[in-house]
Design a protein around this motif. Structure first.
Motif, mmCIF file in Angstrom:
data_model
loop_
_atom_site.group_PDB
_atom_site.id
_atom_site.type_symbol
_atom_site.label_atom_id
_atom_site.label_comp_id
_atom_site.label_asym_id
_atom_site.label_seq_id
_atom_site.Cartn_x
_atom_site.Cartn_y
_atom_site.Cartn_z
ATOM 1 N N LEU A 85 -0.237 -3.428 -10.743
ATOM 2 C CA LEU A 85 0.063 -2.188 -10.033
ATOM 3 C C LEU A 85 -0.192 -0.969 -10.919
ATOM 4 C CD1 LEU A 85 2.971 -1.600 -7.587
ATOM 5 C CD2 LEU A 85 2.315 0.197 -9.148
ATOM 6 N N SER A 86 0.149 -1.099 -12.219
ATOM 7 C CA SER A 86 -0.026 0.046 -13.122
ATOM 8 C C SER A 86 -1.496 0.445 -13.199
ATOM 9 C CB SER A 86 0.518 -0.290 -14.504
ATOM 10 O OG SER A 86 -0.094 -1.485 -14.965
ATOM 11 N N VAL A 87 -2.368 -0.558 -13.256
ATOM 12 C CA VAL A 87 -3.796 -0.242 -13.348
ATOM 13 C C VAL A 87 -4.276 0.401 -12.037
ATOM 14 C CG1 VAL A 87 -6.116 -1.231 -13.609
ATOM 15 C CG2 VAL A 87 -4.224 -2.086 -15.003
ATOM 16 N N TYR A 88 -3.811 -0.189 -10.931
ATOM 17 C CA TYR A 88 -4.209 0.336 -9.620
ATOM 18 C C TYR A 88 -3.701 1.770 -9.469
ATOM 19 C CZ TYR A 88 -4.701 0.587 -4.511
ATOM 20 O OH TYR A 88 -5.042 0.945 -3.231
ATOM 21 N N ALA A 89 -2.436 1.978 -9.833
ATOM 22 C CA ALA A 89 -1.857 3.313 -9.699
ATOM 23 C C ALA A 89 -2.588 4.300 -10.589
ATOM 24 C CB ALA A 89 -0.373 3.282 -10.045
ATOM 25 N N GLY A 90 -3.011 3.807 -11.764
ATOM 26 C CA GLY A 90 -3.731 4.667 -12.693
ATOM 27 C C GLY A 90 -5.042 5.177 -12.128
ATOM 28 N N THR A 91 -5.582 4.502 -11.142
ATOM 29 C CA THR A 91 -6.845 4.957 -10.546
ATOM 30 C C THR A 91 -6.578 5.586 -9.174
ATOM 31 O OG1 THR A 91 -7.210 2.820 -9.491
ATOM 32 C CG2 THR A 91 -8.154 3.128 -11.687
ATOM 33 N N GLY A 92 -5.356 6.037 -8.998
ATOM 34 C CA GLY A 92 -5.037 6.714 -7.733
ATOM 35 C C GLY A 92 -4.444 5.811 -6.687
ATOM 36 N N GLY A 93 -4.186 4.555 -7.054
ATOM 37 C CA GLY A 93 -3.642 3.594 -6.096
ATOM 38 C C GLY A 93 -2.300 4.033 -5.534
ATOM 39 N N TYR A 94 -2.087 3.740 -4.281
ATOM 40 C CA TYR A 94 -0.904 4.112 -3.492
ATOM 41 C C TYR A 94 -0.833 5.613 -3.223
ATOM 42 C CZ TYR A 94 0.637 -0.694 -3.689
ATOM 43 O OH TYR A 94 0.707 -2.054 -3.552
ATOM 44 N N GLY A 95 -1.902 6.332 -3.635
ATOM 45 C CA GLY A 95 -1.979 7.750 -3.278
ATOM 46 C C GLY A 95 -2.135 7.916 -1.774
ATOM 47 N N ALA B 192 2.628 -11.932 -6.836
ATOM 48 C CA ALA B 192 3.115 -11.091 -7.934
ATOM 49 C C ALA B 192 2.941 -9.617 -7.574
ATOM 50 C CB ALA B 192 2.368 -11.429 -9.226
ATOM 51 N N ALA B 193 1.824 -9.297 -6.937
ATOM 52 C CA ALA B 193 1.574 -7.908 -6.553
ATOM 53 C C ALA B 193 2.593 -7.436 -5.516
ATOM 54 C CB ALA B 193 0.155 -7.768 -6.001
ATOM 55 N N LEU B 194 2.951 -8.342 -4.592
ATOM 56 C CA LEU B 194 3.964 -7.970 -3.603
ATOM 57 C C LEU B 194 5.290 -7.645 -4.300
ATOM 58 C CD1 LEU B 194 3.372 -10.567 -0.713
ATOM 59 C CD2 LEU B 194 2.976 -8.101 -0.633
ATOM 60 N N GLU B 195 5.617 -8.477 -5.300
ATOM 61 C CA GLU B 195 6.862 -8.209 -6.032
ATOM 62 C C GLU B 195 6.832 -6.842 -6.681
ATOM 63 O OE1 GLU B 195 8.499 -11.130 -8.858
ATOM 64 O OE2 GLU B 195 7.876 -12.663 -7.401
ATOM 65 N N ALA C 237 9.235 -3.699 -5.904
ATOM 66 C CA ALA C 237 9.993 -3.071 -6.986
ATOM 67 C C ALA C 237 9.783 -1.560 -6.993
ATOM 68 C CB ALA C 237 9.596 -3.688 -8.327
ATOM 69 N N LYS C 238 8.588 -1.129 -6.638
ATOM 70 C CA LYS C 238 8.283 0.299 -6.639
ATOM 71 C C LYS C 238 8.709 0.988 -5.347
ATOM 72 C CE LYS C 238 6.010 1.560 -10.429
ATOM 73 N NZ LYS C 238 6.400 2.716 -11.250
ATOM 74 N N GLY C 239 9.215 0.222 -4.425
ATOM 75 C CA GLY C 239 9.629 0.839 -3.168
ATOM 76 C C GLY C 239 8.503 1.089 -2.190
ATOM 77 N N TYR C 240 7.348 0.422 -2.404
ATOM 78 C CA TYR C 240 6.244 0.572 -1.450
ATOM 79 C C TYR C 240 6.403 -0.376 -0.266
ATOM 80 C CZ TYR C 240 3.919 3.094 -5.249
ATOM 81 O OH TYR C 240 3.609 3.982 -6.222
ATOM 82 N N LEU C 241 7.285 -1.345 -0.460
ATOM 83 C CA LEU C 241 7.564 -2.310 0.613
ATOM 84 C C LEU C 241 9.073 -2.426 0.759
ATOM 85 C CD1 LEU C 241 5.050 -5.221 -0.133
ATOM 86 C CD2 LEU C 241 5.146 -3.863 1.979
ATOM 87 N N GLY C 242 9.503 -2.906 1.884
ATOM 88 C CA GLY C 242 10.932 -3.097 2.111
ATOM 89 C C GLY C 242 11.499 -1.987 2.979
ATOM 90 N N GLN C 243 12.779 -1.736 2.793
ATOM 91 C CA GLN C 243 13.461 -0.737 3.614
ATOM 92 C C GLN C 243 13.148 0.672 3.124
ATOM 93 O OE1 GLN C 243 15.497 -1.519 6.431
ATOM 94 N NE2 GLN C 243 14.310 -3.374 6.027
ATOM 95 N N ASN C 244 13.016 1.589 4.040
ATOM 96 C CA ASN C 244 12.867 3.016 3.748
ATOM 97 C C ASN C 244 11.839 3.291 2.665
ATOM 98 O OD1 ASN C 244 16.113 2.544 4.312
ATOM 99 N ND2 ASN C 244 15.116 4.128 5.529
#
Lengths: 781, 427, 163
Positions: free
Chosen positions: B19-29, B138-141, B145-152
């Protein structure tokens, strides 16, 4: 409403109608195998592909809903090519062994091949062979013939309510079978044979017996329960070879249960009587009718002469026709005996005065499908009335609720809320439920009982059905009275699930000691069946019944019959009768006679003889007529059955279909349960295939008698191994023990209807259970 | 050229699955943009429509249109499914997206769930893909953890749960309704349609299902706009597409290129043919698509419309290259075996027909062919095509029929000489 | 019949699905069971049926439909060689033949020592890395006779890459 056109004919149909349904209503035939109107749509056989304008591909008629403006061609070149293609694929691996196939002549695959196939197959590769499976004594398999339509699988899931057959493997290895060669147990399993469009599933007892086109078809009625399923009795010469359902949407739809389908195999039992039998000096002799009748008449006359007619009693099976029932009571009452009964399984008759004119469902069977809330009181229709049960199952699948109160947990084939009484405390459970309903109960809101009470109170006019097991209980009368209260408190209505094919007819015809034909009160009431055994009766007339297995106290019945001076048994089978009878008169059995029954709804239905009676056997109505004549009784001057039927109709007149479920209750004396402190309560009932002399003799249906007990109870009693000895005050039996969590603690379940369990006596009596003494130890002791 | 620019853009980075690498390239933007900016669900769907993104699983159905079918205002759960049951011979792209870019898939699914109001989702991964399964789990976990999935999610009132479902070995589960049956714990047998999944899908609930590559294309479409994506490719054939180039090329692999790239360029990227070999035939979209003669293929561009014009289909972009060392009969026999093995068995023409085709092919290959066999194969094929619930059987017919049309002389040689025109050396 | 660990794993799978959809956990339950027991015996399939509250025949249907379940015992290492078209075009027949010779068994058979089962399977979705095979959780790609021999040596040396 969509307007469509099929083969040039225009029709307007309801939205959601399929092409198949629309074509049917136009009388246009589209070939199919997997489609069945009572099953879910699988659309897998592809035989019903039709040509729909603007659709690029042919579409399956069974699954395609019509759309407004649709133009369908069922026999265009495109449709025909598709149908021919599919049929060729179906045939490439089919063995084409029609000459030795039992399905031959009644085979959709044969017929559709005839009508739709391209006569030339291009297939030259090796054919597939599929291993056969032994799925029990009822259904023969020839799985190489299977075309994988999955009708049988869907039947199990959707109608039978117990999925036993599945389609295992995939692709061309897909094959129908049970889980690792298990036997099929569903009580509706035989219907899968009828559904199978090829000869993959055929009747095992019928196997290789005849070609279907040789069989004579006679409209019959199933004599094995109160549903009154319509049957097609198929015979060749003097032999019944098959019993199939005859469609009657209002009664059995197009199904019958395995009891109705296979009981006929008992007709061939070794002890079938086909010649009058007379006991002479302790030996049985085949004699002429004249000799036998002489003996019968003089036997009866002597009993009456010596002891009075009050020492003579008559018991008749409720599988008898209305005509037989009417004549039977007329014979006994004509001789001056008030003791006439058909209720051999009952032990508590205190509520007799309150009983309805006849045990009526008080509604149409069909309407059971739409009951939102049903309370079953000691009723297990899955075994007792399988196709009545099917209606209840449908109501549950559509969101209805069924609640059952019983002495043990039952194996329903749909979700049922079950309240199980503590061993022997059945009456107390009804009382507790009444307390809950009246709001007098202590605060225990989360109990299952409270949930049931609130379900009943929330329901608008819930249906309360009283089952046969309730009638067999030693406190039946008090329970019935309690149910009347319960119905009032719940704002519900009551119906009776009658046990036997003509229980209703038996009541209406006056085969109860306190009521005359038409339900009129008898001025001098006789003794009910169970009281006869202890009443020093000197003479008995039995018709179609084996009290040793049919009576609630089999051992006591046998003792009384053996003690009697004279017993006349009018019977199909001699096995038991030879132990006590003096004269045995051979009577027509199932499919050999004509007559009428009144089913649980009050529906009067008639049936025709399919085959001639074997040997010298005669229809029971003729035997009764001759006896009545011989005894110079009036009202026996009939020349034809139709005259007896007319007499029955004249005597009974119009009977109501909706009868008050209870008459006024007499004051009921309290009867304590016959419990002892350290004993177990003996539960038990007539199992599905033990209920009458014919089905007991049907070898393919036979299930061995076993005792059942909760595993924890077995632990308490330190019972190991599989054989136990069960003893009551009346006798002792030895049976294999099966552990079953459905049996409550404090109880042992021992089935009725078996000669090997008769010694134990009535249900709910206290019993002791110990390890059976091993033969070796017994020998040394 | 914009190569490997969308769904596999991070493939070259170390730990690109993190996730850190993905986020580093704008992931989840894109997810933040959608939820926090915020973007209305309808806006998202119209952006997807604008991009001309078409389903990457093989059927090529316009994704935006599919998303718009999901009913609105229904109560109860709506489901979003990802089809990662990659199993058609020649297809191996989704495995790499899951191995290298699992978060791109996950982000695409969350955005899709938001756009369609789905509250639960499953990624159906074929059971043999154990490594990708572990990576995606592992990516789902990480995403939970980052709050991209789950409640609210990201503090909004949008909630979405996403799980991995492992298949157990059946190609047919790549058919969307068979996949739903498998997810319900049943045999993967396709359902008759109608009803369609949008109204009656998983557990009878409204359901939308898309391929891995389709979902993985979504984040960039949201970030950079539908027009940007469309312009990467050709009109009606928007964006880039991964082509799995396999078979007899020097550098087989997954090449993500703009739609409309000439085939000859793609072949060159894959290292071209082995020395001294000529291009004999190409299956451009996985074995369910028709074979195209080598020479004709050299004139095709890699997009839905052009390949369709050449008599085949783009399918899942699974380009199988055959050079002149290949025996067509033996190769097609192998393909026919696959369809016989994978037929679910419910529809008569497929259950009986796939085995029939293979048996005839097998005879031909083993020198037991007869004059009438070619016509027989074509006839049997015509009696199968279009007569089954799903498209598996059509896919099994395509290589047989197309190869007979293209290489009839090779088939006839087998029949007349009882042996191969070309003897394929065992490796 | 199953270890606590396996039961816990099945419970975790069960939790992924709605309360009334226990059957959804069937494929996972069978996989976990097979991982523990090596294959799916009649008894254990019935156990799984009871565990999920579904008819045994439905378990049997699924177990015989999906190719990853073994209903009979297999070797410690199941070598699944892909024979579909891309692997075929890159010499999968030779891979199979090489293994067959080295192990002395035909495809579908298990070595006498119970160590290896050799199988030819359909497409495993690794076509660009053809020819390839799967052992347990792992793919072995771009196979050559040398890499196959190295793999066998590794597995014989006690690899935990089981089945």
């Amino acid at each position: 409403m969509p307007n469509i056109e099929i083969d040039g004919q225009a029709i307007e149909v309801a939205p959601g109608t399929t092409i198949m349904e629309a074509a049917e209503s136009l009388g246009i035939y589209i070939p199919f195998f997997c489609y069945h109107p009572k099953l879910s749509v699988a659309a897998n056989c592809r035989m019903c592909l039709v040509d729909v304008e603007k659709a690029p591909k042919p579409l399956p008629a069974c699954a395609t809903p019509v759309a407004d403006g649709m133009k369908i061609a069922t026999a265009s070149r495109k449709a025909k090519m598709a149908q021919q293609g599919v049929l060729e694929f179906l045939l490439i691996n089919h063995p084409l062994d029609c000459p030795i196939c039992d399905q031959g002549g009644e085979c959709p695959l044969q017929d559709i091949t005839m009508g739709f196939a391209n006569p030339h197959s291009h297939y030259t590769e090796e054919k597939r062979v599929v291993e056969d499976k032994d799925i029990g004594p009822l259904i023969a398999t020839e799985m190489t013939r299977c075309i994988q339509c999955t009708r049988c699988v869907r039947f199990g899931q959707e109608i039978g309510g117990i999925m036993e057959l599945g389609a295992t493997g995939r692709g061309e290895h897909m094959a129908i079978g049970t889980y690792v060669a298990k036997a099929v147990r569903s009580e509706l399993s035989g219907n899968m044979i009828d559904l199978c469009p090829v000869g993959a599933l055929t009747s095992k007892p019928f196997r290789y017996k005849a070609r279907s086109w040789e069989l004579k078809h006679t409209p019959g009625l199933c004599p094995h329960c109160s549903t009154g399923c319509n049957t097609d009795v198929q015979s060749l010469g003097r032999e019944v070879l098959r019993v199939l359902p005859r469609t009657n949407e209002a009664v059995n739809e197009e199904w019958i249960c395995d009891k109705g389908r296979y009981a006929y195999t008992g007709l061939q039992a070794e002890d079938r009587v086909t010649q009058p039998l007379l006991r002479v000096d302790g030996e049985w002799r085949e004699v002429s009718w004249a000799e036998a009748l002489d003996a019968a008449l003089s036997g009866l006359e002597q009993v009456i002469a010596r002891h009075g007619a009050g020492r003579l009693a008559g018991l008749i099976s409720a599988q008898s026709s209305n005509e037989e029932l009417l004549l039977f009571q007329a014979l006994l009452r004509g001789l001056g005996s008030p003791h006439v009964d058909h209720r051999l399984r009952q032990q508590d008759f205190r509520a007799d005065a309150a009983m309805p004119t006849y045990p009526a469902l008080n509604m149409a069977l069909e309407d059971l499908e739409r009951e939102p809330v049903v309370l079953l009181c000691h009723a297990f229709p899955r075994q007792q009335q399988p196709l009545t049960n099917h209606r209840l199952r449908k109501s549950v699948l559509q969101g209805g609720k069924v609640i059952a109160i019983d002495s043990l947990r039952r194996d329903f084939n749909y979700p049922v809320t079950q309240l199980v009484a503590d061993a022997g405390a059945d009456l107390a459970l009804y009382k507790s439920l009444c307390s809950q309903l009246s709001g007098h109960a202590e605060k225990a809101d989360a109990t299952p009982l409270a949930h049931v009470a609130s379900d009943l109170l929330a329901a608008d006019n819930p249906l309360i059905l009283i089952g046969s097991a309730l009638l067999h209980h030693p406190q039946a009368a008090a329970m019935i009275a309690q149910i009347e209260t319960l119905a009032e408190l719940a704002g519900g209505r009551v119906g009776w699930l009658a046990q036997e094919a003509n229980s209703a007819g038996a009541w209406l015809s006056g085969c109860v000691p306190h009521r005359l034909p038409g339900g009129h009160t008898a001025h001098a009431a006789g003794l009910p069946a169970d009281a006869l055994w202890d009443a020093d009766m000197r003479g008995f007339v039995l018709l179609g019944t084996e009290p040793g297995m049919d009576a609630i106290r089999g051992a006591a019945a046998l003792a009384a019959l053996q003690k009697a001076e004279f017993v006349l048994s009018i019977a199909q089978f001699a096995g038991e009768a030879k132990r006590y009878a003096d004269v045995i008169l051979p009577m027509a059995a199932f499919a050999e006679g004509s007559g009428s029954f009144v089913n649980n709804e009050g529906r009067l239905q008639s049936f025709q003889a399919a085959v001639k009676t074997p040997g010298e056997a005669r229809p029971a109505w003729k035997i009764l007529r001759v006896l009545g004549d011989g005894l110079k009784l009036s009202g026996f001057q009939f020349n034809a059955l139709s005259e007896v039927t007319a007499a029955w109709q004249h005597t009974i007149r119009e009977y109501a279909l909706d009868v008050p479920p209870f008459h006024a209750f007499p004051a009921l004396e309290q009867v304590p349960m016959p419990m002892s402190a350290d004993g177990l309560c003996r539960l038990g009932d007539w199992s599905i295939y033990q209920g009458d002399p014919l089905v007991r003799r049907a070898a393919p249906l036979a299930q061995p008698a076993v005792a059942k007990m909760h595993p924890d109870q077995a632990k308490v009693l330190a019972l190991r191994g599989d054989s136990v000895e069960i003893s009551s005050h009346s006798g002792k039996v030895s049976l294999p023990l099966v552990l079953d969590v459905r049996i409550p603690m404090g109880a042992v379940w021992v089935p009725m209807g078996y000669s090997e369990t008769a010694a134990l006596g009535a249900t709910c009596a206290p019993c002791a259970v110990t390890m059976a003494t091993p033969p070796a130890a017994a020998a040394s002791a | 050229m914009f190569v490997n620019g969308v769904t596999l853009q991070n493939r070259g980075l170390p730990d690109s699955h993190r996730l850190s690498v993905y986020a580093g390239t704008g992931g989840y933007g894109a997810l933040r943009k959608v939820l926090l900016d915020p973007m209305a669900p309808d806006q998202i769907i119209s952006e997807i429509k604008k991009s001309a993104l078409r389903g990457r699983g093989g059927a090529g159905f316009p994704t935006g249109l599919k998303w718009s079918f999901m009913p609105k205002g229904v109560t109860g759960t709506k489901y979003l499914l990802c089809n990662a049951d990659e199993g058609e011979p020649g297809t191996c792209k989704d495995r790499d997206i899951m191995r290298y870019e699992p978060h791109r898939l996950i982000e695409g699914m969350i955005i899709g769930a938001y756009a369609m109001g789905a509250s639960a989702g499953y990624i159906f991964i074929r059971g043999e893909f154990v490594e990708p399964i572990h990576i995606v789990e592992a990516a789902l976990e990480e995403a939970y953890a980052k709050g991209y999935l789950g409640q609210n999610i990201l503090g909004t009132d949008f909630s979405f749960d996403l799980y991995v479902y492992r298949g157990a070995g059946a190609y047919i589960c790549g058919e969307e309704t068979a996949l739903m049956e498998a997810l319900e714990g049943k045999k993967g047998q396709p359902r008759f349609k109608p009803p369609f999944p949008a109204s009656y899908g998983l557990y009878g609930r409204p359901t939308t299902i898309n391929n891995v590559e389709t979902f993985a294309s979504v984040p960039d479409i949201i970030t950079r706009g539908g027009d940007w994506f469309l312009k990467l490719g050709k009109p009606n054939n928007g964006g880039t597409k991964i082509f799995s180039v396999t078979g007899q090329v020097q550098k087989p692999g997954n090449y993500e290129v703009p739609m409309g790239l000439p085939f000859r360029d793609l072949l060159a990227m894959a290292g071209g043919l082995r020395p001294g070999r000529q291009l004999k035939a190409v299956i451009p979209g996985g074995t369910s698509t028709a074979m195209v003669a080598g020479a004709a293929m050299m004139e095709v561009t890699m997009d839905y419309d052009s390949i369709s014009k050449a008599g085949s289909a783009l399918g899942a972009g699974s380009v199988i290259i055959m050079d002149d060392s290949v025996c067509i009969v033996k190769t097609v026999e192998r393909i026919a075996r696959f369809y016989m093995h994978e037929s679910c068995g419910q529809c008569t023409p497929c259950r009986e027909g796939m085995g029939w085709l293979w048996r005839v092919m097998h005879r031909l290959e083993n020198g037991q062919g007869r004059e009438e066999d070619l016509q027989l194969l074509l006839d049997v094929g015509s009696r199968i095509e279009g007569r089954t619930i799903c498209a598996l059987a059509d896919g099994g017919v395509a290589p047989v029929v197309s190869s007979i049309r293209l290489f009839r002389e090779e088939y006839e040689y087998h029949i007349q000489h009882k042996r191969c025109l070309i003897s394929m050396g065992v490796a | 019949m199953l270890s606590e660990k396996s039961l816990a794993k099945i419970a975790r799978e069960r939790a992924k699905y709605p309360a009334d959809q226990a059957r959804s956990a069937l494929l996972a339950a069978l996989r976990i069971t097979q991982e523990e027991q090596g294959y799916l015996s009649d008894a254990v399939m019935e156990y799984v049926a009871d565990l999920l509250g579904i008819p045994a025949i439905q378990v049997y249907e699924a177990a015989t439909f999906y190719s990853m379940y073994d209903l009979k015992p297999v070797g410690r290492h199941k070598l699944c060689v892909c024979g579909s078209v891309s692997c075929f075009l890159n010499g999968s027949d030779a891979v199979l033949q090489h293994l067959s010779e080295r192990l002395g068994v035909d495809p579908g058979e298990t070595t006498a020592d119970g160590l290896f089962t050799l199988q030819e399977v359909e497409c495993l979705g690794a076509c660009k890395d053809a020819p390839m095979l799967q052992v347990g959780d792992h793919y072995y790609e771009n196979l050559t006779p040398e890499s196959l021999d190295a793999l066998l040596a590794k597995l014989r040396g006690g690899s935990d890459d089981v089945r």
